[in-house]
Design an enzyme around this catalytic site. Structure first.
Site, PDB file in Angstrom:
ATOM      1  N   TRP A   8       0.860  -1.183   0.000  1.00  0.00           N
ATOM      2  CA  TRP A   8       0.000   0.000   0.000  1.00  0.00           C
ATOM      3  C   TRP A   8       0.906   1.247   0.000  1.00  0.00           C
ATOM      4  O   TRP A   8       1.906   1.302   0.711  1.00  0.00           O
ATOM      5  CB  TRP A   8      -0.904   0.005   1.245  1.00  0.00           C
ATOM      6  CG  TRP A   8      -1.668   1.291   1.346  1.00  0.00           C
ATOM      7  CD1 TRP A   8      -2.749   1.660   0.608  1.00  0.00           C
ATOM      8  CD2 TRP A   8      -1.375   2.394   2.203  1.00  0.00           C
ATOM      9  NE1 TRP A   8      -3.148   2.934   0.946  1.00  0.00           N
ATOM     10  CE2 TRP A   8      -2.320   3.402   1.935  1.00  0.00           C
ATOM     11  CE3 TRP A   8      -0.403   2.631   3.185  1.00  0.00           C
ATOM     12  CZ2 TRP A   8      -2.329   4.628   2.598  1.00  0.00           C
ATOM     13  CZ3 TRP A   8      -0.413   3.859   3.846  1.00  0.00           C
ATOM     14  CH2 TRP A   8      -1.370   4.838   3.559  1.00  0.00           C
ATOM     15  N   ASP A  36     -14.195   2.391  -5.662  1.00  0.00           N
ATOM     16  CA  ASP A  36     -13.112   2.013  -4.743  1.00  0.00           C
ATOM     17  C   ASP A  36     -13.314   0.580  -4.244  1.00  0.00           C
ATOM     18  O   ASP A  36     -14.412   0.007  -4.350  1.00  0.00           O
ATOM     19  CB  ASP A  36     -13.135   3.001  -3.565  1.00  0.00           C
ATOM     20  CG  ASP A  36     -11.796   3.135  -2.858  1.00  0.00           C
ATOM     21  OD1 ASP A  36     -10.888   2.317  -3.119  1.00  0.00           O
ATOM     22  OD2 ASP A  36     -11.669   4.050  -2.032  1.00  0.00           O
ATOM     23  N   CYS A  63     -10.217   2.228  -8.444  1.00  0.00           N
ATOM     24  CA  CYS A  63      -9.339   2.538  -7.325  1.00  0.00           C
ATOM     25  C   CYS A  63      -9.433   1.349  -6.382  1.00  0.00           C
ATOM     26  O   CYS A  63     -10.473   0.708  -6.300  1.00  0.00           O
ATOM     27  CB  CYS A  63      -9.870   3.798  -6.642  1.00  0.00           C
ATOM     28  SG  CYS A  63      -9.102   4.181  -5.065  1.00  0.00           S
ATOM     29  N   ASP A  66      -2.384   5.683  -3.177  1.00  0.00           N
ATOM     30  CA  ASP A  66      -2.772   6.665  -2.159  1.00  0.00           C
ATOM     31  C   ASP A  66      -1.599   7.551  -1.787  1.00  0.00           C
ATOM     32  O   ASP A  66      -1.767   8.539  -1.074  1.00  0.00           O
ATOM     33  CB  ASP A  66      -3.296   5.957  -0.899  1.00  0.00           C
ATOM     34  CG  ASP A  66      -4.766   5.620  -1.037  1.00  0.00           C
ATOM     35  OD1 ASP A  66      -5.405   6.148  -1.965  1.00  0.00           O
ATOM     36  OD2 ASP A  66      -5.276   4.824  -0.228  1.00  0.00           O
TER      37      ASP A  66
END
Ligand code: DGJ
Length: 735
Positions: A198, A477, A525, A547
């Site tokens: 991430w 998302d 996303c 992100d």
């Protein structure tokens, strides 16, 4: 493009610079891989299948079959009968047995490319590509396997997919079905993949390929932040400009495995497909299973040529819809500006300021629905929270439209919060194992999309919000990975289908969305860039890249992403400072220049940022309008990589007619007592002269040089004062 030579039973698939050859051998009709590499003149290389090498020679000596099976270069290897390398196809029969062996039955060569049922795939017209279908069978299992190959006329790409059918009388289970395989002789390859986490997705990784199995994979239910469905085997000395590259990329958004296995004989098997972990698909007589598409690129001209092939293919033959070749509106997203703390007034204040600066669309992110004041509730309750959105959604959208801006909205349709009205009404709609407490992640569960009633219910909620106002953009998302794989509606022997059924349902929902709302701009996303893959690009022309929008972190993320995907697909924003993921402070100008390499937008509270930054926005907006056609449609070249040199990054885009180009240079840390750097440009016309303009440097003036000089001798990039500095260099062919 595709020919079949009857006399030696060889298929030859040609792209402009590559040839792929398949041979059928022996009375048993084994389908073997002869060659993939530089384009060949003749289809005469079937001797390379090594069928004459003792101890087993097909048709002449039945003494040592294993030695043949275990080294024969199979086009589509099966397991359990003597090839001990990793197979591409495993079955378990109704009787519980697992062996299989395929033999050729027939083939067909047709113009164009058939669609893959239920799956995203590249497409092409009769003029643009040709498709070979080879039909094989295992008559003991009662199985028919169709191998599909499409060769593109103008791009060095071959796509592959596989369909397995039950042609027998009894059911059987598919426990593995890959999409592509290449059996080659090893040549001391390196293996290149994209690794991450991430907020640091798709960093390029290169390592020596050794004996045994090496793979990258995901069984997280999505293509993932961690590994990417891409693998390349390259020569030791392959660089951006030179050397051989064998690359595979998967047009799929779920579990995958991309693997290279170097065997005892120094052969290498490169394969790609759905990850077999927890995969088991039941095929009743007459039923078929369609495996997703894998894209293969071969070049002997290094990574730039590989990238160019993927970009051309995806731009022309994968991305669809109104925005395929169109400039996207510059958006401002309120996530990092407000997180959950917003209401109509706050959003309108942002929109007002943003519209005055030239920003074209407001995107309302997470927190507008149900009782969602933070991330622990309300997913699944897709009704507007009118306490926050006081005056209602239509009023907000109308007010934003009155400012001359478009309006976009965030959804996370695949999820359900345990604390939601939807969960209280339908607790069995979450993916779960009966009797076992579910593993929460970000306080949420994943919806069981293998159930049509779940898909319909959620889709209808989303559609009704979209119909209620003039909404022109959706950010779709997906913020957690799949665990506790169980569906309340599937029988025991079909639970192994859930991962793939889930992905098919996501495709179905997004397919419906873009069909029902053809003017909508969809951006995918997944907790940043966990589902940035070719499968999703079939539905959305852009995907949020990460992100982490820090300009310096983005260098590595965008370099890895752009290795495969066109710049037009990379969601990139100018974000707040200090950066919310790393706390770094970078100049506003640099954030703008790095975001220009993607879709371009803003992710900050424009009413609160320093005046000096805000004043730069109209200039950035103007740059976007000036350069976006070039960035979106131009050929992309990597000049230097910060991830390798740890000093600076540099990339270039060149218009197709070579008359205009934009170079982006980012100097990361300044160095004391340092002079200018010489940068060699790429992709220009050596016979043209270019006016070279260092954008923003008033003292530099405009100088004119030939393309030949710029590419061979280069330009001098001055050392920039301060850390994290960036420059654009604009080149226009002089009349
Ligand atoms: C993850 C996304 O990547 C962010 O941009 C934001 O939309 C949040 N989810 C909202 O929950």
């Amino acid at each position: 493009m595709i020919t079949y030579q009857e006399d030696n039973r060889v298929f030859k698939l040609d792209t402009p610079n590559s040839t792929y050859m398949i041979g059928i051998v022996d009375d048993e009709n084994f389908v073997g891989h002869i060659y993939y590499g530089k384009r060949l003149q003749e289809a005469e290389a079937s001797y390379l299948l090594r069928t004459q090498e003792a101890p087993y020679t097909p048709g002449r000596n039945n003494r040592e079959r294993c030695s043949f099976y275990d080294c024969f270069p199979f086009e589509y290897p099966t397991g359990g009968t003597g090839d001990f390398r990793e197979s591409c196809l495993s079955v378990r029969t109704a009787g519980g047995h697992v062996g299989a062996m395929l033999s050729y039955v027939s083939h067909e060569i047709t113009g164009g490319k058939p669609a893959l049922e239920g799956l995203p795939a590249t497409f092409g017209t009769l003029e643009e590509c040709e498709t070979l279908k080879i039909v094989c069978e295992d008559k003991y299992v009662g199985m028919q396997v169709e191998l599909f190959y499409t060769a593109f006329r103008d791009i060095d790409v071959i796509t592959r997919s596989v369909r397995v059918s039950n042609a027998g009388q009894e059911h059987f289970y598919l426990t593995k079905v890959y999409s592509a395989c290449i059996d080659m002789d090893n040549r001391d390859f390196d293996m290149v993949s994209l690794h991450g986490s991430w907020a640091r997705e798709r960093h390029i990784q290169r390592k020596t390929l050794g004996y045994g199995i090496q793979n990258v994979s995901s069984f997280r239910g999505e293509s993932s932040h961690q590994d990417h469905p891409f693998l390349a085997l390259v020569d030791k000395n392959t660089t951006q400009e030179h050397g051989e590259v064998y690359a595979m990329n998967f047009v799929y958004s779920g579990n995958f495995r991309a693997q290279a296995e170097v065997s005892q004989f120094d052969y290498v098997r490169m394969s790609m497909g759905i990850h077999p972990e927890n995969f088991c698909w039941k095929l009743e007589p007459g039923e078929s299973f369609q495996a997703p598409e894998a894209v293969m690129v071969y070049t002997d001209k290094g990574f730039d040529a590989m990238t160019s092939a993927f970009h051309k293919l995806y731009r022309k033959h994968l991305i669809r819809g109104k925005y395929k070749n169109k400039k996207r509106p510059i958006l401002i997203n309120n996530w990092e500006a407000t997180y959950f703390n917003f209401n109509t007034d706050k959003l309108l204040a942002i929109a007002k300021e943003a519209s005055a600066l030239g920003i074209e669309m407001l995107v309302m992110d997470d927190g507008w629905f149900g009782r969602r004041e933070n991330d622990d509730c309300a997913l699944g309750d897709w009704q507007v929270n009118e306490e926050k959105i006081n005056g209602g959604l239509k009023n907000l959208v109308d007010e934003v439209n009155k400012l001359g801006m478009k309006f976009g909205i965030w959804f996370e349709p695949e999820m359900i919060s345990p604390d939601s009205e939807l969960y209280r009404a339908h607790p069995d709609w979450a993916i779960a194992i009966p009797g076992r407490p579910g593993t929460e992640s970000r306080h949420q569960y994943v919806l069981d999309l293998s159930r049509q009633e779940v898909v319909d219910c959620v889709y209808n909620m989303v559609a009704s919000v979209l119909k209620s106002a003039n909404i022109e953009y959706v950010k779709w998302d997906m913020n957690r990975q799949l665990t506790d794989i169980g569906s309340a509606s599937l029988p025991a022997d079909r639970q192994g289908e859930l991962y793939h059924r889930y992905v098919l349902a996501v495709y179905e929902m997004q397919g419906r969305l873009v069909k029902d709302f053809p003017d909508l701009l969809l951006e995918n996303c997944s907790g940043g860039g966990a589902r940035f893959d070719a499968g999703m690009l079939y539905y959305s022309p852009q995907i949020w890249c990460s992100d982490d929008a820090d300009a310096i972190e983005r260098l590595e993320i965008q370099e890895g992403t752009a290795m495969l995907y066109p710049l037009s697909t990379m969601g990139a924003h100018v974000s707040d400072c200090p950066n919310h993921t790393v706390g770094r402070v970078t100049p506003f100008e640099t954030r703008g220049i790095v975001a220009l390499a993607g879709t371009f937008g803003y992710e900050l509270d424009v009413t609160k940022i320093p005046e000096a930054d805000r004043e730069q926005i109209p200039e950035q907006v103007a740059m976007y309008h000036q350069y976006n056609d070039l960035v979106r449609e131009g050929d992309y070249y990597r000049i230097a990589s910060y991830s390798k040199n740890h000093k600076f990054d540099c990339w270039q885009v060149v218009r197709e007619d070579k008359k205009e180009s934009l170079v982006t240079f980012v100097q990361v840390m300044n160095r004391p007592n340092f002079k200018s750097r010489r940068i060699l440009l790429k992709g220009l016309d050596e016979n043209l002269r270019y006016d070279v303009h260092f954008v923003g440097d008033k003292d530099a003036g405009v100088k004119s040089y030939s393309g030949d000089t710029l590419m061979k001798a280069g330009i001098l990039m001055p050392n920039l004062w301060g850390d994290f500095r960036a420059r654009l260099i604009h080149l226009v062919a002089a009349d």
